[in-house]
Motif scaffolding. Sequence first.
Motif, PDB file in Angstrom:
ATOM      1  N   LEU A 255       0.845  -1.190   0.000  1.00 52.07           N
ATOM      2  CA  LEU A 255       0.000   0.000   0.000  1.00 52.07           C
ATOM      3  C   LEU A 255       0.879   1.239   0.000  1.00 52.07           C
ATOM      4  CD1 LEU A 255      -2.921   0.980   0.091  1.00 52.07           C
ATOM      5  CD2 LEU A 255      -2.778   0.954   2.566  1.00 52.07           C
TER       6      LEU A 255
ATOM      7  N   THR B 127       1.579   5.103  -0.071  1.00 42.98           N
ATOM      8  CA  THR B 127       0.764   6.228   0.415  1.00 42.98           C
ATOM      9  C   THR B 127       0.664   7.336  -0.633  1.00 42.98           C
ATOM     10  OG1 THR B 127       2.613   7.409   1.408  1.00 42.98           O
ATOM     11  CG2 THR B 127       1.458   5.827   2.800  1.00 42.98           C
ATOM     12  N   ALA B 128       1.489   7.262  -1.660  1.00 43.63           N
ATOM     13  CA  ALA B 128       1.458   8.330  -2.661  1.00 43.63           C
ATOM     14  C   ALA B 128       0.403   8.040  -3.726  1.00 43.63           C
ATOM     15  CB  ALA B 128       2.817   8.482  -3.315  1.00 43.63           C
TER      16      ALA B 128
ATOM     17  N   HIS C 211       5.608   6.440   5.336  1.00 43.23           N
ATOM     18  CA  HIS C 211       5.517   5.025   5.006  1.00 43.23           C
ATOM     19  C   HIS C 211       4.172   4.426   5.400  1.00 43.23           C
ATOM     20  CE1 HIS C 211       6.451   0.927   4.410  1.00 43.23           C
ATOM     21  NE2 HIS C 211       6.754   0.623   5.650  1.00 43.23           N
ATOM     22  N   SER C 212       3.717   3.486   4.599  1.00 38.54           N
ATOM     23  CA  SER C 212       2.579   2.686   4.987  1.00 38.54           C
ATOM     24  C   SER C 212       3.100   1.293   5.288  1.00 38.54           C
ATOM     25  CB  SER C 212       1.565   2.640   3.849  1.00 38.54           C
ATOM     26  OG  SER C 212       0.542   1.751   4.179  1.00 38.54           O
TER      27      SER C 212
END
Lengths: 295, 368
Positions: free
Chosen positions: B174, B176-177, B286-287
Amino acid sequence: MGPAPFSWGKEKIKSFYKEIELAEVDNVFIGDIVCHKRHIFSSDELKEIINGLQNAEKKVFVSTLALVTNNKELEGIEEIIGLGDGVEANMMGVFNYFREKNPLVADKKLIAGAFLNIYNWKAAEYLSKFNVERIIMPFEISDSSIADIAKSISSKIEVYGWGNLSTALSWRCYTARSLDISRDECKMVCLDYPEGMVLETVDRQDLFIINGPQILSAKTHCLIEYIDKLKDIGVTSIRIEPSLKNTVEVINIYRQTIKGERDGKEAVEILNKFADHGLCNGWFLGKPGWEYVAA
Amino acid sequence: MDNFRKVQLRVPAGNLKAVEAAIENGADAVYVGFDSASNLRNYSGINLSHDDLVKGADLAHRANKEFYVVINSYPQASELKDSFEAVKYAYEAKADAIIVSDMAVMEFVKSNFPELEMHLSVQVGCTNAEVINFYRDEFGITCAVLPRVLTVDEVAEIAKGTDVDIEVFVMGSLCTAYSGRCNASQYITGESTNSRGVCTSPKFLEFTPEENLLFVKLNNVTLNEFDFGKVNASPSLSKCVSRCGSEVVSESGPDGWPNSFIVNKRHVCKGQFVNKKTGKKDYLLHSHVILDTLPILPELIKAGVTAFKVEGRQRPSAYSAGTARILREAIDLYYSNPKTYQVKENWLKEIDGMFEEMDHSVGAYMGR
């Protein structure tokens, strides 16, 4: 001059544009590109700001959001796209209004924003069927790619000349997250950070600035030493990103350098003082964005 | 039920073995990249050659499955040729569709291969129906892959606003961007993510020991620091770098150190930074979760989604097999009786074995 990159609140924005009425810029872009919650002005209030700038002989363009994620936000765009001399589209859906000759945008100019990702002359040429007046180059493409596009199309070409570079847009609000708040519950905490929040590396190098759902470069992108080169490769306008400090001074220095009244080397020395985290221009020269290459 | 269409399962493959694995385990379609800068996973060791495209499409078609080729970079002048060549090869291989981002590529297809179906890549940023309808009307797009930034309600709104098929990510890393709008690594390395298809090339990575700390640097910019005492072992640095270089083709899985360590640390967004306003040092960008939508598959189907996509062409064939198997079972379970659908314990265990991250998340689908 590009739209205000950070969340400033109504009063600061109004007083900022009053100051800009007297500045030597030709075109002013207003609006918010990164977060729908920052659309804090009613149409009437926005029109008042636009009228002030138009009376000062500026062309005013409304910049749209890059991330429009629901119908309410689309309606928000409909409310503002007819207010100025034209619209800077940062998502392709805006082109539908121009294709359908929607009365909302009758006689309005269409500008393709940097977030549309126009990376090559074939894509740029395709946009010409919509009578795009100007294309804003993506932040990260180099002089040779810009030259290749400029020589192949009739639309004007604009590049970012001064400001913090957008390095990412996100679904996450980094500002809210920094304060342990969810994006949906943010209550616009970004208003407390009109210059964003600087992120440094663990060994203390300023690297990024977080701005709601956007990550910007901490360093200020600066092309003042490359004005002649920009002209040579077919660039017709240079965009200055505003800030709450020194925007008019920056505009004046760029204007003087464009006119040939000031040398690029001398100009960069002054501008360096306005860049809290240093200067960069690497992307324009095909290098890492955070590097600065002197002419 | 005349118009009933079961949601399709579309699984990534980085090589022919993964194509076969995905098909055998229940994928309705497999998507691959051609070995060039024409796609956003331009890593050495993955993607298919011209010959393998033909073989992959043949494998899929013999099993009555679909085969898509991803041509989703944003080429600059010097890369246009790569993208056009990839289109030609995809057409020759009889791909059922190509997944595209750039208008130059779309125009090239429309002019030269009008019968070749086009899907909009996640890189385009289709966050509303107006964007999708623009590309439908201009280029005849038939499917749009939505970015992982939307809620289920927003997905439903988009599905209502267009007659184009809607595909969403249901499993994988995943980010995040907002895909296609992230140049964070290019800011440091100078190598274009959007045009060259590389999000943080391992070649820029360095590991620098200083006293008891190991610094992870990308092109001389420090992304992180680790205390040697807090990791399981002290690998030689040459081993680190060598493993990093081959990480994307590793079939050994993410267990153990230092391989998982390297996989986890090389991206800019996975770096550890200090917020100078709050003083907090953390992984803000970060995810650290797996996108796992198994609990909300029914909601996504009800929202009008026509295809489920698994992220991860860079991952090994075991991943293509595992994700296809779990999601096939989940989808079939849902359609057998939507009212009794529930996530099975063994699915979660199997998913945990395939990812470096251990926390599961439905991402933005249930709120940002």
